[in-house]
Design an enzyme around this catalytic site. Structure first.
Site, PDB file in Angstrom:
ATOM      1  N   HIS A   1       6.183  34.732 -57.226  1.00 44.35           N
ATOM      2  CA  HIS A   1       4.925  34.912 -57.067  1.00 44.35           C
ATOM      3  C   HIS A   1       4.022  35.950 -57.497  1.00 44.35           C
ATOM      4  CE1 HIS A   1       5.479  31.493 -54.189  1.00 44.35           C
ATOM      5  NE2 HIS A   1       6.222  32.426 -53.303  1.00 44.35           N
TER       6      HIS A   1
ATOM      7  N   HIS B   1       4.377  26.573 -52.789  1.00 45.55           N
ATOM      8  CA  HIS B   1       5.843  26.141 -53.269  1.00 45.55           C
ATOM      9  C   HIS B   1       5.916  24.727 -53.430  1.00 45.55           C
ATOM     10  CE1 HIS B   1       5.738  29.675 -50.364  1.00 45.55           C
ATOM     11  NE2 HIS B   1       6.363  29.842 -51.394  1.00 45.55           N
TER      12      HIS B   1
END
Ligand code: ADP
Ligand code: ADP
Ligand code: MG
Ligand code: MG
Ligand code: MG
Ligand code: MG
Lengths: 213, 331, 331, 213
Positions: free
Chosen positions: C57, C219
């Site tokens: 991320h 996700h």
């Protein structure tokens, strides 16, 4: 081909618009091979912008071409677009003050455009660019009969395309790839052949009486 | 992947509207709004620096308008040079009375338009000079290096020339600094997936899943070789070898830019950087001010580039001088 | 698109090695090297702030270690929480004698491991508190907002809590500032294409070309609806409506983050921002410190998110206080 | 099933490693539906890490399980991985100081693991998680014959999977999707069924004389 007035120019422009709209993805694909893949999108937008120019009130051909050059310049700064603008400026100078250009003068006017394009772009004849097509067309038109000579132009632009296909590009994005470009059409040359072909098919610039001849 | 746009025709203008709305240090200028300048340019007499080029490469070019960097940018359509009017306007905006350096990538359209604009500017009494970015080593051989394309490495010339201009140097000196930085900056990139012109149905080139195009240009111009992708360290090694082969003489200090073309994530850039840093350190070379991120992109293209600038005593202090723009701050 | 990696197993550690090599303000710490802290933490007694979470991320989470922001981060494998050892080590690293706030996204693994680590830390005499990021409005209804996922909006809590900690406030006050900022921050995102776990042969979810998943998690967790992509302005409008519906009472000032999940280019973010800015201004709402870029990604996933923080007199000054980390500087 | 010694544990671990290696993409796909798609990759890595632990020199089962828990913890911080570690810590406590655990004690040991997992994860039985599978297996083992009961475990884990399939997830990533999860297997429950199935097929933990019975 007839003597050129603003009426013929408008018809040519409209036909060009349709031709480049139809050819957008083919020209992008040709440019995508060694370039940035935008020739078609650019020409489509450029032709639409020029077609939007209202030429009716223009006093003479010189100012009509100048307005078209301004529209071309506003709509792009690409190599080819800038060369189109350069060509329009050159023919604007050539036709300054005249409202009709005789058909006999057309090849010379096209040559004036080609000369200005070479000066601006830094290319030479033989570098495999649109200017090679334009110069070939000017040359063939000089010796051809005046009537229906869009077909002559179309054949000449095809001939240029065919004869340059197996030569290397020497300038612009493709010019960096030298011999790898052998066997492939230059997108600018292809665009010019598409334009001349479309004009030949639609008999644009032929007055009715000539068409019926 | 889909694009988030309203219309292909409005793409550039809407992007610019958002850019200046989000970055209050920037303003849109020019008849067509295709020039970006500083909101508070200051009025000290000094050399101005303009750049410009096609859209689709953010933060290049407009993102580098800032203090100690560019004064103005002319912006073209996606992958098309800025038109002569915008170039001319950008030069006027950048003009602070001591001349303007035009510093942009070596592409035909950009060159023709900046050349015409420079002629017009000279006619208006604005002195100009030109330096072209030619850092892409894959785009032509060393012998023909003046034909090379300009890619991500141009930001180093923005930085050093901008720093010198901020110090009040002459146009000749600012120009020479840009030229010298360009001469010592080398880039090589690779593509992993293409991008699409806004609104286009198909990508502007093809690259099969799992393939890599080493040496490809930021518009998808073909590269040196195309093959199955290799391990990151192998790619880093090949790129570094190709860049070091271009070094002018001995070097002990470099700056490094590991740049994503868009989709390639930071994680992968750091994996590349790790290897580059190790190898440079094995060679006894010190890295100054490394940059890892998205500094020159091609919209959603996947791929990356590595730029090296071989520093010398003139370049390094100007690289390190304070500067700030929306996408790069040197404190 | 291909990934530039050496090995899936080494992905995180090589990424971290590159991250700290390129950013000298950061150091890797901890037995397994899965903690990132400050190279020069300073020794003034104050509250420490830790965050952490799965990898993939960037710049979240480690990229926000910096002055006026986080003191340390614990890093897990891709999409997996950090283990208890790393969480414990991060707490120790952040400890400056006045307690440590654990501020991270609401995901099961992260929570279990930080909870265990907090128990261990308390046993070592380090006082801790916990605030969970729960900004994703698409992940649960308003009534169940404490079950929501934490996404990009957490950076505002980093910022305000970090600013207050730097002023020497107590753990209770720093915790309350984080809680308050989380409460007033709302995010919604969409995905346009999936990403792949490093080394995986297939993407972790499917999204057909031309489709958009509104409300999807970072996700790839499913969202609110899935359909053909719509014009940018329609998407901006829907997102803004959903966020404004969550406003607690009247508001006049907000901060806005338009974030790319990775592949979606800056150009498209600015097109979105343009519309958001126009509509907020039509509502008489002022935007403070807008951010447009990649602040929380999912590797090469395409998509974007919009976060709004409804400011109040307590939050705004701490949002605007100076801070700097490798990926975000407030001057 | 036999009395458990370190030898049996090593065999089980090795079988688990093979099973999760083979199931990686199926488990990722199951987790990708409402989660982050990593259950398979995580379990594959986790099982490999545990399989690398050298248990030979461990003085008793308690310390062997503790070593395994430490390996689990080092290799992941995911929900399921952390719960596996929690379970290993719980059984390590349960078996502390013992070098053999009688087959009769196994259900109780599994229950101890389930209890610890619920305490750590905050779930309840019925939330459709791996703990529901584990609890079901413990329950069925209690009433089943001691010999060859991996088959009982496998059947029980399948039964749990089947009976929960049409119930909603209530915790974890999937828990946020409530009724939308009806009709789909929970990845943790699926993983446990895969594990038990693999152990049943390979007769791990059965001494030769039992196999030939
Ligand atoms: N310097 C030049 N002189 C003459 N023609 C050129 C030159 N550069 C490019 N061209 C022509 O323009 C075409 C490419 O046009 P286009 O794709 O619009 O340009 P760009 O490379 O800026 O994207 C080439 O195929 C060639 O015919
Ligand atoms: N709080 C919890 N309590 C019990 N089991 C849980 C809990 N959270 C998740 N699980 C189990 O873990 C599985 C998901 O594992 P994994 O994909 O590794 O976790 P993550 O969501 O962290 O990626 C779920 O299918 C469920 O069986
Ligand atoms: Mg082109
Ligand atoms: Mg172009
Ligand atoms: Mg996970
Ligand atoms: Mg998962």
């Amino acid at each position: 081909m007839t003597d050129v007035t603003i009426r013929e120019i408008s018809a040519i422009v409209e036909r060009a618009r349709l031709a480049f709209d139809a050819a957008e993805s083919d020209l992008n694909a040709a440019d995508g091979r060694f370039g940035d893949g935008d020739t078609g999108t650019m020409l489509n937008r450029l032709a639409s912008a020029i077609a939007l120019v209202d030429l009716k009130a223009e006093p003479d051909l010189g100012s009509a071409f100048r307005k078209m050059a301004a529209a071309a310049s506003r709509s792009t700064g690409s190599s080819l677009g800038t060369l189109v603008m350069t060509a329009l400026l050159a023919v604007s100078k050539y036709a300054a003050g005249q409202s009709t250009l005789s058909r006999q003068a057309i090849p010379e006017m096209i040559e004036a455009a080609a000369t200005a394009m070479l000066a601006r772009g830094g290319a030479s004849l033989g570098d495999k660019t649109i200017v090679d097509s334009i110069a070939t067309v000017a040359g063939e038109l000089k010796t051809a009969p005046a009537v229906a000579s869009w077909e002559v132009a179309s054949a000449a632009s095809r001939k240029a395309l065919d004869s340059f296909r197996d030569r290397p590009s020497r300038i612009g994005r493709a010019g960096r790839y030298g011999n790898k470009t052998i066997g492939f059409d230059d997108p600018g040359m292809l665009a010019f052949a598409i334009l001349c072909g479309a004009l030949a098919r639609s008999n644009v610039g032929l007055r009715p009486e000539e068409v019926s001849e | 992947m889909s694009q988030i746009i309203n219309s292909a025709l409005q793409y550039v203008d809407e992007m610019l509207e958002g850019l200046v709305a989000a970055n209050r240090s920037l303003v849109r200028l020019g008849e067509a709004g295709r020039v970006v300048g500083l909101s508070t340019p200051g009025d000290r007499a000094r050399v101005g620096i303009v750049s410009g080029g096609g859209s689709g490469h953010l933060p290049l070019f407009t993102g580098y308008v800032g203090s100690g960097l560019l004064d103005a940018c002319a912006i073209g359509n996606v992958f098309e040079g800025p038109n002569v009017q915008s170039c001319m306007e950008a030069i006027r905006v950048a003009d602070r009375g001591r001349g303007v350096l035009c510093l942009y990538g070596n592409y035909g359209g950009d060159r023709m338009n900046f050349d015409m604009a420079s002629e017009l500017a000279e006619a208006e009494g604005i002195e100009t000079s030109t330096v072209l970015g030619i850092d892409d080593v894959a785009s032509a051989s060393f012998d023909e290096h003046s034909r090379r394309r300009g890619v991500a490495g141009i930001i180093y010339a923005y930085k050093t020339a901008g720093a010198l201009a901020a110090l009040g140097a002459s146009l000749a000196d600012v120009t020479e600094m840009a030229r010298r930085t360009v001469e010592r900056t080398k880039t090589i990139g690779f593509a992993l997936s293409p991008c699409r012109l806004p609104g286009a149905a198909v990508a502007s080139f093809e690259l099969a899943e799992g393939e890599i195009g080493m040496g490809m240009g930021i518009h998808g111009e073909p590269g040196i070789w195309q093959d199955r992708v290799k391990p990151a360290d192998d790619l880093a090694d090949e790129m570094l070898d190709r860049l070091m082969a271009e070094a002018l003489g001995d070097f002990r200090r470099v700056t490094v830019l590991v740049n994503s073309l868009g989709a390639t994530p930071l994680e992968e850039l750091f994996i590349l950087y790790r290897r580059l840093a190790r190898r440079l350190s094995d060679h006894g070379v010190e890295i100054v001010l490394p940059l890892v991120g998205r500094y020159t992109t091609s919209m959603e293209m996947a791929g990356a580039s590595v730029s090296l600038c071989f520093l010398d005593e003139d370049i390094e202090p100007h690289l390190l001088a304070p500067a700030s723009c929306p996408f790069w701050t040197v404190p």
